[in-house]
Design a protein around this motif. Sequence first.
Motif, PDB file in Angstrom:
ATOM      1  N   LEU A   1      12.294  58.709  53.026  1.00 28.82           N
ATOM      2  CA  LEU A   1      13.462  58.954  52.179  1.00 28.82           C
ATOM      3  C   LEU A   1      13.051  59.661  50.893  1.00 28.82           C
ATOM      4  O   LEU A   1      13.746  60.571  50.406  1.00 28.82           O
ATOM      5  CB  LEU A   1      14.167  57.642  51.863  1.00 28.82           C
ATOM      6  N   GLN A   2      11.925  59.269  50.324  1.00 29.59           N
ATOM      7  CA  GLN A   2      11.441  59.920  49.105  1.00 29.59           C
ATOM      8  C   GLN A   2      11.068  61.375  49.376  1.00 29.59           C
ATOM      9  O   GLN A   2      11.344  62.257  48.550  1.00 29.59           O
ATOM     10  CB  GLN A   2      10.237  59.154  48.552  1.00 29.59           C
ATOM     11  N   ALA A   3      10.461  61.639  50.530  1.00 31.56           N
ATOM     12  CA  ALA A   3      10.106  63.012  50.881  1.00 31.56           C
ATOM     13  C   ALA A   3      11.362  63.860  51.067  1.00 31.56           C
ATOM     14  O   ALA A   3      11.408  65.027  50.633  1.00 31.56           O
ATOM     15  CB  ALA A   3       9.263  63.024  52.147  1.00 31.56           C
ATOM     16  N   ALA A   4      12.380  63.301  51.700  1.00 31.23           N
ATOM     17  CA  ALA A   4      13.642  64.022  51.879  1.00 31.23           C
ATOM     18  C   ALA A   4      14.297  64.283  50.528  1.00 31.23           C
ATOM     19  O   ALA A   4      14.841  65.368  50.276  1.00 31.23           O
ATOM     20  CB  ALA A   4      14.580  63.226  52.780  1.00 31.23           C
ATOM     21  N   GLN A   5      14.220  63.295  49.646  1.00 31.37           N
ATOM     22  CA  GLN A   5      14.787  63.429  48.301  1.00 31.37           C
ATOM     23  C   GLN A   5      14.069  64.528  47.526  1.00 31.37           C
ATOM     24  O   GLN A   5      14.702  65.365  46.863  1.00 31.37           O
ATOM     25  CB  GLN A   5      14.668  62.081  47.593  1.00 31.37           C
ATOM     26  N   ALA A   6      12.754  64.550  47.630  1.00 28.71           N
ATOM     27  CA  ALA A   6      11.965  65.558  46.921  1.00 28.71           C
ATOM     28  C   ALA A   6      12.257  66.968  47.424  1.00 28.71           C
ATOM     29  O   ALA A   6      12.210  67.936  46.657  1.00 28.71           O
ATOM     30  CB  ALA A   6      10.472  65.249  47.068  1.00 28.71           C
ATOM     31  N   ALA A   7      12.582  67.072  48.717  1.00 29.73           N
ATOM     32  CA  ALA A   7      12.900  68.375  49.300  1.00 29.73           C
ATOM     33  C   ALA A   7      14.373  68.740  49.110  1.00 29.73           C
ATOM     34  O   ALA A   7      14.826  69.767  49.619  1.00 29.73           O
ATOM     35  CB  ALA A   7      12.554  68.377  50.782  1.00 29.73           C
ATOM     36  N   GLN A   8      15.110  67.904  48.394  1.00 29.86           N
ATOM     37  CA  GLN A   8      16.518  68.130  48.072  1.00 29.86           C
ATOM     38  C   GLN A   8      17.415  68.160  49.303  1.00 29.86           C
ATOM     39  O   GLN A   8      18.414  68.871  49.350  1.00 29.86           O
ATOM     40  CB  GLN A   8      16.682  69.412  47.246  1.00 29.86           C
ATOM     41  N   PHE A   9      17.061  67.353  50.296  1.00 30.53           N
ATOM     42  CA  PHE A   9      17.920  67.195  51.456  1.00 30.53           C
ATOM     43  C   PHE A   9      18.998  66.151  51.171  1.00 30.53           C
ATOM     44  O   PHE A   9      18.800  65.234  50.369  1.00 30.53           O
ATOM     45  CB  PHE A   9      17.114  66.732  52.679  1.00 30.53           C
ATOM     46  N   THR A  10      20.113  66.290  51.877  1.00 29.13           N
ATOM     47  CA  THR A  10      21.146  65.262  51.880  1.00 29.13           C
ATOM     48  C   THR A  10      20.940  64.385  53.106  1.00 29.13           C
ATOM     49  O   THR A  10      21.085  64.858  54.242  1.00 29.13           O
ATOM     50  CB  THR A  10      22.556  65.880  51.936  1.00 29.13           C
ATOM     51  N   VAL A  11      20.560  63.152  52.896  1.00 31.20           N
ATOM     52  CA  VAL A  11      20.421  62.204  53.995  1.00 31.20           C
ATOM     53  C   VAL A  11      21.753  61.466  54.118  1.00 31.20           C
ATOM     54  O   VAL A  11      22.097  60.631  53.277  1.00 31.20           O
ATOM     55  CB  VAL A  11      19.263  61.218  53.770  1.00 31.20           C
ATOM     56  N   GLN A  12      22.493  61.769  55.179  1.00 35.76           N
ATOM     57  CA  GLN A  12      23.851  61.241  55.311  1.00 35.76           C
ATOM     58  C   GLN A  12      23.906  59.867  55.965  1.00 35.76           C
ATOM     59  O   GLN A  12      24.926  59.187  55.868  1.00 35.76           O
ATOM     60  CB  GLN A  12      24.727  62.218  56.101  1.00 35.76           C
ATOM     61  N   GLY A  13      22.833  59.496  56.672  1.00 39.46           N
ATOM     62  CA  GLY A  13      22.916  58.206  57.331  1.00 39.46           C
ATOM     63  C   GLY A  13      21.687  57.853  58.128  1.00 39.46           C
ATOM     64  O   GLY A  13      20.629  58.479  57.997  1.00 39.46           O
ATOM     65  N   VAL A  14      21.870  56.856  58.971  1.00 36.56           N
ATOM     66  CA  VAL A  14      20.785  56.272  59.761  1.00 36.56           C
ATOM     67  C   VAL A  14      21.177  56.319  61.236  1.00 36.56           C
ATOM     68  O   VAL A  14      22.343  56.104  61.593  1.00 36.56           O
ATOM     69  CB  VAL A  14      20.543  54.804  59.349  1.00 36.56           C
ATOM     70  N   SER A  15      20.196  56.594  62.092  1.00 36.97           N
ATOM     71  CA  SER A  15      20.427  56.552  63.537  1.00 36.97           C
ATOM     72  C   SER A  15      19.365  55.694  64.206  1.00 36.97           C
ATOM     73  O   SER A  15      18.268  55.519  63.677  1.00 36.97           O
ATOM     74  CB  SER A  15      20.427  57.963  64.146  1.00 36.97           C
TER      75      SER A  15
END
Length: 445
Positions: free
Chosen positions: A221-235
Amino acid sequence: MPSSLFRHLLSIWKDIHSLMVSPFLPVDQSRTMMSSSRSLQPTISAAGLTRKRATALSENELIAFIQSVISDEQQTEPFYVLDLGVVADLFDMWIRNLPMVQPFYAVKCNPNPALLREMAALGSNFDCASRAEIEAVLALGVSPDRIVFANPCKAESHIKYAASVGVNLTTFDSKDELEKIRKWHPECALFIRIKPPETSGARFQLGAKFGALPEEVVPLLQAAQAAQFTVQGVSFHIGSGATHFRAFEEAIAAAKTVFEKAAQLGIPNMHILNIGGGFTAGPRFTEAAPVVKTALQKYFFNEPGLKVMAEPGLFFAQSSFTLVASIIGKRVRHERREYWINDGIYGSFNFLLYDHDDVILTPLACTSNRGNPTCKGLKTYDSTVFGPTCDAGDTVLKGHPLPEVQVNDWLVFHKMGAYTSSCGTKFNGFDTSAISTYIAYSDQS
């Protein structure tokens, strides 16, 4: 059934606008049955759909339909029958039991174009795992925002294609996948796929290949945040052929933990939960659905605007298709009967290599026993059914009780839509992809 019916091809549904619904369209629970007149309408290819409500064929109608294909078309090769009414009934079953969960049909299970078109018309969205599957769905006129690219490890060329056509939702479970997506599709929204507890008793557990471990979630999640991605949910996916449905509760609880960790990291509110596949139509589904509903209420009751999706494949495909194969050879050894048919383990029965579900079949002695083609009440013999290839392992059934049938008679195999044609090969020159599909339904108009 009049042979003229076979000259009536189903018209292609060109009203593409009717397929352009939102990716989380509320499931329509108001559809009603039409009037009582009934007709059968076939086509050899996946030509299209009807605007009228299709209802499932009865057992007698299905056999009559198959007999007409055999006699009117001088059929000698194996073929499938897709009953659109079964698909519609299954969709009704889904919305009755899980009205809050939007199905994204798993294309890999059976990519037959007529099935995909019917699913789109009913309101389903789509789970695609490759460029080819995305292309197949888009070719129907389906909006790309009705597709999730649900493969946690994608080839870069497939990611670039998804970006070019506007498929903007995908899954990840590793930093390397994030880097590929950042490079080729930086505007894509994401699900983090987690590994659920392996308590489902599923025949096919997926956790060895897919899903972040609990200790990997925060770094991802931190890596996605750093890359400025929008994480919309969990699968997640509890595995195929599950028998212990408490696994859904445990997986939903694990997903809730991820939602909470994301909030602690300051990630904008996630709002989608993808509960994956693993659903089987029938009693298992009606047993699983209350577990899912109760778990959603328990763990996500305070999530405003939560959207829940699933990725069923087998649920919709398995019982919608019937396979009809011709007997091309026979041998009698004492009281045992041995038959060869023109499909086998390297074709539609590939699933028998790793899945030992019972094969359900009806003999159809159209050539040798016209007065009683289904052979009801006749003596049965211990029988073996081989496929057509030169591999001795190409054996569909052993020790199966069958009445005496002859070369050019037929065997009708029921519930043959899941991981059958999609998994077949061209071994020995027997081409599974060349098997025709007839589309049938009972029409109340």
